[in-house]
Design an enzyme around this catalytic site. Structure first.
Site, PDB file in Angstrom:
ATOM      1  N   TYR A  39     -10.286  -8.097   3.031  1.00  0.00           N
ATOM      2  CA  TYR A  39      -9.218  -7.314   3.115  1.00  0.00           C
ATOM      3  C   TYR A  39      -9.761  -5.958   3.777  1.00  0.00           C
ATOM      4  CZ  TYR A  39      -6.148  -3.548   2.343  1.00  0.00           C
ATOM      5  OH  TYR A  39      -5.296  -2.372   2.769  1.00  0.00           O
ATOM      6  N   ASP A  82      -5.071   8.784   9.268  1.00  0.00           N
ATOM      7  CA  ASP A  82      -5.501   8.475   8.141  1.00  0.00           C
ATOM      8  C   ASP A  82      -6.901   9.465   7.739  1.00  0.00           C
ATOM      9  OD1 ASP A  82      -5.397   6.887   5.776  1.00  0.00           O
ATOM     10  OD2 ASP A  82      -7.400   5.926   6.462  1.00  0.00           O
ATOM     11  N   LYS A  90       1.090   9.432   4.907  1.00  0.00           N
ATOM     12  CA  LYS A  90       0.355  10.030   6.052  1.00  0.00           C
ATOM     13  C   LYS A  90       0.602   9.582   7.365  1.00  0.00           C
ATOM     14  CE  LYS A  90      -3.622   8.888   4.473  1.00  0.00           C
ATOM     15  NZ  LYS A  90      -3.126   8.368   3.347  1.00  0.00           N
ATOM     16  N   ARG A 126      -7.623  -2.465  -1.443  1.00  0.00           N
ATOM     17  CA  ARG A 126      -9.134  -2.025  -1.915  1.00  0.00           C
ATOM     18  C   ARG A 126      -9.273  -2.210  -3.291  1.00  0.00           C
ATOM     19  NH1 ARG A 126      -8.915   2.776  -2.431  1.00  0.00           N
ATOM     20  NH2 ARG A 126      -6.674   3.118  -1.531  1.00  0.00           N
ATOM     21  N   LYS A 172     -12.898   3.479   5.468  1.00  0.00           N
ATOM     22  CA  LYS A 172     -13.100   4.437   4.209  1.00  0.00           C
ATOM     23  C   LYS A 172     -14.363   4.265   3.879  1.00  0.00           C
ATOM     24  CE  LYS A 172      -8.869   5.254   3.851  1.00  0.00           C
ATOM     25  NZ  LYS A 172      -7.860   4.907   3.582  1.00  0.00           N
ATOM     26  N   SER A 174      -3.229   7.263  -0.475  1.00  0.00           N
ATOM     27  CA  SER A 174      -3.027   5.964   0.194  1.00  0.00           C
ATOM     28  C   SER A 174      -1.578   5.529  -0.058  1.00  0.00           C
ATOM     29  CB  SER A 174      -3.774   4.811  -0.616  1.00  0.00           C
ATOM     30  OG  SER A 174      -5.258   5.277  -0.245  1.00  0.00           O
ATOM     31  N   ALA A 175      -0.863   5.307   0.809  1.00  0.00           N
ATOM     32  CA  ALA A 175       0.759   4.812   0.839  1.00  0.00           C
ATOM     33  C   ALA A 175       1.464   5.903   0.371  1.00  0.00           C
ATOM     34  CB  ALA A 175       0.858   3.610  -0.050  1.00  0.00           C
ATOM     35  N   CYS A 176       1.102   7.282   0.594  1.00  0.00           N
ATOM     36  CA  CYS A 176       2.022   8.299   0.318  1.00  0.00           C
ATOM     37  C   CYS A 176       2.655   8.919   1.586  1.00  0.00           C
ATOM     38  CB  CYS A 176       1.203   9.357  -0.763  1.00  0.00           C
ATOM     39  SG  CYS A 176       1.077   8.635  -2.225  1.00  0.00           S
ATOM     40  N   ASN A 211       3.469   7.825   8.371  1.00  0.00           N
ATOM     41  CA  ASN A 211       4.997   8.457   8.687  1.00  0.00           C
ATOM     42  C   ASN A 211       5.090   9.773   9.039  1.00  0.00           C
ATOM     43  OD1 ASN A 211       7.367   6.403   7.882  1.00  0.00           O
ATOM     44  ND2 ASN A 211       5.467   6.164   6.587  1.00  0.00           N
ATOM     45  N   SER A 269       0.929  -5.351   2.799  1.00  0.00           N
ATOM     46  CA  SER A 269       0.795  -5.704   4.077  1.00  0.00           C
ATOM     47  C   SER A 269       0.672  -4.744   4.984  1.00  0.00           C
ATOM     48  CB  SER A 269       1.967  -6.873   4.469  1.00  0.00           C
ATOM     49  OG  SER A 269       3.199  -6.081   4.235  1.00  0.00           O
ATOM     50  N   ARG A 270       0.064  -4.928   6.130  1.00  0.00           N
ATOM     51  CA  ARG A 270      -0.625  -3.953   7.144  1.00  0.00           C
ATOM     52  C   ARG A 270      -0.488  -4.371   8.491  1.00  0.00           C
ATOM     53  NH1 ARG A 270      -2.791   1.376   4.900  1.00  0.00           N
ATOM     54  NH2 ARG A 270      -2.621   0.669   2.675  1.00  0.00           N
ATOM     55  N   ASN A 283      10.977  15.842   7.270  1.00  0.00           N
ATOM     56  CA  ASN A 283       9.881  16.982   7.052  1.00  0.00           C
ATOM     57  C   ASN A 283       9.498  17.807   7.834  1.00  0.00           C
ATOM     58  OD1 ASN A 283       9.867  15.492   4.473  1.00  0.00           O
ATOM     59  ND2 ASN A 283       8.519  13.745   5.303  1.00  0.00           N
ATOM     60  N   HIS A 290      -9.480  12.597   3.921  1.00  0.00           N
ATOM     61  CA  HIS A 290      -8.435  11.499   4.032  1.00  0.00           C
ATOM     62  C   HIS A 290      -7.155  11.961   4.549  1.00  0.00           C
ATOM     63  CE1 HIS A 290      -6.134   8.043   1.685  1.00  0.00           C
ATOM     64  NE2 HIS A 290      -6.339   7.787   3.078  1.00  0.00           N
TER      65      HIS A 290
HETATM   66  P1  GTP Z   1      -2.394   4.537   3.805  1.00  0.00           P
HETATM   67  O1  GTP Z   1      -2.326   3.693   4.996  1.00  0.00           O
HETATM   68  O2  GTP Z   1      -2.625   3.753   2.678  1.00  0.00           O
HETATM   69  O3  GTP Z   1      -3.435   5.690   3.712  1.00  0.00           O
HETATM   70  O4  GTP Z   1      -1.056   5.280   3.792  1.00  0.00           O
HETATM   71  P2  GTP Z   1      -0.034   6.412   4.053  1.00  0.00           P
HETATM   72  O5  GTP Z   1      -0.420   7.709   3.618  1.00  0.00           O
HETATM   73  O6  GTP Z   1      -0.389   6.712   5.895  1.00  0.00           O
HETATM   74  O7  GTP Z   1       1.441   6.132   3.862  1.00  0.00           O
HETATM   75  P3  GTP Z   1       2.558   5.709   4.873  1.00  0.00           P
HETATM   76  O8  GTP Z   1       2.996   6.675   5.814  1.00  0.00           O
HETATM   77  O9  GTP Z   1       2.241   4.331   5.335  1.00  0.00           O
HETATM   78  O10 GTP Z   1       3.640   5.663   3.877  1.00  0.00           O
HETATM   79  C1  GTP Z   1       3.990   4.535   2.740  1.00  0.00           C
HETATM   80  C2  GTP Z   1       5.079   4.389   1.985  1.00  0.00           C
HETATM   81  O11 GTP Z   1       5.773   5.940   1.753  1.00  0.00           O
HETATM   82  C3  GTP Z   1       6.024   3.834   2.778  1.00  0.00           C
HETATM   83  O12 GTP Z   1       6.814   2.752   2.188  1.00  0.00           O
HETATM   84  C4  GTP Z   1       7.005   4.802   3.379  1.00  0.00           C
HETATM   85  O13 GTP Z   1       8.267   4.445   3.843  1.00  0.00           O
HETATM   86  C5  GTP Z   1       6.972   5.867   2.499  1.00  0.00           C
HETATM   87  N1  GTP Z   1       7.231   7.255   2.865  1.00  0.00           N
HETATM   88  C6  GTP Z   1       6.572   7.685   3.862  1.00  0.00           C
HETATM   89  N2  GTP Z   1       7.096   8.867   4.171  1.00  0.00           N
HETATM   90  C7  GTP Z   1       8.184   9.224   3.315  1.00  0.00           C
HETATM   91  C8  GTP Z   1       9.252  10.357   2.953  1.00  0.00           C
HETATM   92  O14 GTP Z   1       9.157  11.367   3.497  1.00  0.00           O
HETATM   93  N3  GTP Z   1       9.769  10.125   2.018  1.00  0.00           N
HETATM   94  C9  GTP Z   1      10.178   9.134   1.310  1.00  0.00           C
HETATM   95  N4  GTP Z   1      10.742   8.790   0.481  1.00  0.00           N
HETATM   96  N5  GTP Z   1       9.225   7.962   1.447  1.00  0.00           N
HETATM   97  C10 GTP Z   1       8.116   7.951   2.416  1.00  0.00           C
HETATM   98  C1  SPV Z   2      -5.720   3.361   2.164  1.00  0.00           C
HETATM   99  O1  SPV Z   2      -6.047   2.767   1.278  1.00  0.00           O
HETATM  100  O2  SPV Z   2      -5.810   4.675   2.093  1.00  0.00           O
HETATM  101  C2  SPV Z   2      -5.787   2.942   3.341  1.00  0.00           C
HETATM  102  C3  SPV Z   2      -5.951   1.484   3.927  1.00  0.00           C
HETATM  103  O3  SPV Z   2      -5.721   3.354   4.628  1.00  0.00           O
HETATM  104  S1  SPV Z   2      -7.491   0.787   3.593  1.00  0.00           S
HETATM  105  O4  SPV Z   2      -8.247   0.872   4.850  1.00  0.00           O
HETATM  106  O5  SPV Z   2      -7.364  -0.516   3.015  1.00  0.00           O
HETATM  107  O6  SPV Z   2      -8.288   1.663   2.858  1.00  0.00           O
HETATM  108 MN    MN Z   3      -5.371   5.709   4.024  1.00  0.00          MN
END
Ligand code: GTP
Ligand code: SPV
Ligand code: MN
Length: 586
Positions: A197, A277, A252, A69, A206, A248-250, A254, A369-370, A498, A226
């Protein structure tokens, strides 16, 4: 496919603007999608993967300059600048339309216009909202067909209503300098140019389900967040639902699909995924907060996904999935990414399509990458996933990526204090957006890049929702899985473990466990987090539950500075909350 006059006249207008060679209406049928997959393979837009190992799966590579993004090129074009607020880029709507139309004009020449009717939320549900996306990208069509509910039945449900979201996407020539993702909340319109993308072009995600929907929710009295939604089933078979907002990438995806630790499994605990998400939430007839996931698939981060960290996500990607910017294993025509396993393929192409050798130390897959996987593939998908009514939410959880400061978990004192906790969230930036990674920034409710109007009005809306919910309001918590030790390693094991924290959260909602009051809210007594079957000492646990007054005093200074941005639009209640926190820290 429809006689809806507002739809037909808008499509005509857009056709005259972009001048496609032909127009194809997407009816949602498998035959039509299959023909498009074949066509995309012919032109090289996608590659068909090993159909024995990965049936129905494809690989796509975006342009190298177009992998995440672009927040600095994302605009909220409200009539008045002050309505976009200090956290959004703003453009005057007429100026924006003119600029975008100049870029889009004639850009579909020799290209096809695909008309995608889609629904966010189960078609016909009281939560559902409809949209039409026009695109010149088959990749977008195929992704939208996974991520949303696409097809002619959307037009049937829409009837002759004018209540739908217009979305125009033009690839143009993927020029970074002319890339714009623009939202016109007052016109229910989104225009995205010069990108291919995910979050920039899958306009249901989004752009609609958060930026436009948050504005609709503000006006109509509901919330677009979100957030993941998960259900925790206890051994008695009772299911409690939690909604959680992490940037993002924190984590969710997982958390939404977590596998309970062995001892929990043995007792009969189960986790059900409703969404990973986005959550749309309304006050139900019973006065409680109900949520649906408006999406129909997962657009998940690939790196780090493996059979140990998130088997449910990995299994979800084994059929009918589109992979974007991962490694192409040429030996068996499959895919790979960092963290999938310890055996990077020898004969492979990296995300850029270059010959790649893991030995040289470079990354094979792009960090952002997704995979785009159908939700029905998920082994733990909730039986309520398609429910138009949604699920009742017991707890709302905020969280971010903080090396220090934020404890593993704490509970807010009440709804208003919880809104304050959400408003002061901060997290280290990730690869999900372009720009520096690992910088701590304020990201209120994980909505900084996604709130379609003035953030202070958004907080007022949260406070108002609390008034409507009264004593039926979900309890609000904050978590941090990402505390680091002195060697820079994560202290808490995270992932499936968790659930141990979520169990405490549910117990708090049911008044079954005490807690310790601290300046920031309630933290657990370390003994109340179940560590059974985990090699993790109670002292280490205590260390990540600690609330360090000095660090939090520094934090309040950051919050004060952040709040100043919002001037007098900020709700009095949040300023009072900040003063209370400062007093508590003295
Ligand atoms: P978006 O799709 O961007 O919104 O991301 P998201 O919030 O769904 O994040 P996602 O679950 O894809 O996790 C992103 C990264 O965080 C990955 O590299 C995971 O391995 C890492 N991660 C997720 N959960 C945990 C956790 O409990 N502990 C740690 N250390 N890393 C985690
Ligand atoms: C995020 O960045 O929070 C995502 C991926 O879930 S995207 O659809 O590119 O916004
Ligand atoms: Mn997201």
């Amino acid at each position: 496919m429809t006689k809806n006059r507002s739809v037909l006249s808008w499509i005509d207008e857009m056709k005259n603007l972009v001048r496609p060679e032909r127009v194809v209406w997407i009816n949602g049928s498998e035959e039509q999608l299959e023909a498009l997959r074949e066509e995309a393979c012919k032109t090289g837009e996608m590659e068909k993967l090993n159909q024995e190992k990965l049936p129905g799966c494809y690989l796509h590579r975006t342009a190298i300059n177009d992998v995440a993004r672009v927040e600095h090129r994302t605009f909220i074009c409200s009539t008045k600048e002050e309505d976009a607020g200090p956290t959004n880029n703003w453009m005057e709507p007429n100026d924006a339309y003119k600029m975008l139309y100049d870029i889009a004009r004639g850009s579909y020449r020799e290209r096809t216009m695909y008309v995608i009717p889609y629904s966010m939320g189960p078609v016909g549900s009281p939560f559902a909202k409809y949209g039409v996306e026009l695109t010149d990208s088959i990749y977008v069509v195929l992704n939208m067909a996974i991520m949303t509910r696409v097809g002619s039945n959307v037009f049937d449900a829409l009837g002759d209503s004018n209540d739908w979201v217009r979305g125009l996407h033009c690839k143009v020539d993927i020029d970074e300098e002319n890339r714009y993702i623009c939202h016109f909340p007052q016109d229910n319109t989104i225009i995205s140019v010069n990108s291919g993308y995910g979050g920039n072009v899958l306009l249901g995600k989004k752009c609609f389900a958060l930026r436009i929907a948050s504005y609709l929710g503000y006006n109509e009295g509901w919330m677009a967040e979100h957030m993941l939604i998960l259900g925790i089933e206890n051994p008695k078979g009772e299911v409690k639902y939690i909604a959680a907002a992490f940037p993002s990438a924190c984590g969710k995806t997982n958390l939404a699909m977590l596998i309970p630790p062995e001892i929990y499994k043995k007792k009969g605990y189960k986790v059900w995924c409703v969404g990973d998400d986005i959550a749309w939430m309304r006050v139900g007839e019973d006065g409680c907060l109900w949520a649906v996931n408006p999406e129909n698939g997962f657009f998940g981060v690939a790196p780090g996904t493996n059979m140990k960290s998130n088997p449910n996500a990995l299994i979800s990607t084994q059929k009918g999935t589109i992979f974007t910017n991962v490694v192409h294993n040429l030996d068996d025509n499959t895919v790979w990414w960092e963290g999938l396993d310890k055996n990077p393929p020898k004969n492979a192409l990296n995300w850029k399509g270059e010959k790649w050798d893991a030995e040289d130390g470079s990354k094979g897959a792009h960090p952002n990458s997704r995979f785009t996987a159908p939700a029905v593939n998920c082994p733990c998908i909730s039986s309520e996933f398609n429910s138009g009514k949604g699920v009742p939410i017991s707890a709302i959880v905020f969280g971010g990526r903080r090396a220090k400061t934020a404890p593993l978990v704490y509970q807010s004192r009440d709804w208003n204090n919880g809104v304050f906790v959400g408003s002061i969230m901060a997290s280290e930036t990730t690869a999900a957006a372009t720009g520096a990674v690992g910088v701590v920034r304020r990201d209120p409710m994980a909505m900084l890049p996604f709130c379609g109007y003035h953030m202070a009005d958004y907080w007022t809306h949260w406070l108002d929702m609390g008034k409507k919910l009264g004593d039926k309001a979900p309890k609000i918590f904050n978590v941090n899985w990402f505390r680091l030790d002195d060697d820079g390693k994560f202290i808490w094991p995270g992932f499936g473990d968790n659930l141990r924290v979520l169990e405490w959260i549910i117990k708090r909602c049911e008044d079954r466990v005490n807690a310790v009051e601290t300046p920031i809210g309630y933290v657990p007594n370390a003994e109340d987090i179940n560590l059974e079957g985990l090699d993790f000492s109670i002292d280490t646990l205590k260390s990540i539950l600690e609330v360090d007054k000095e660090l939090w005093t520094v934090e309040t200074e950051g919050v004060t500075e952040f709040y100043e941005k919002f001037g007098d639009r900020i709700p009095e209640e949040l300023l009072n909350q900040l003063e209370t926190l400062k007093a508590n820290l003295k």
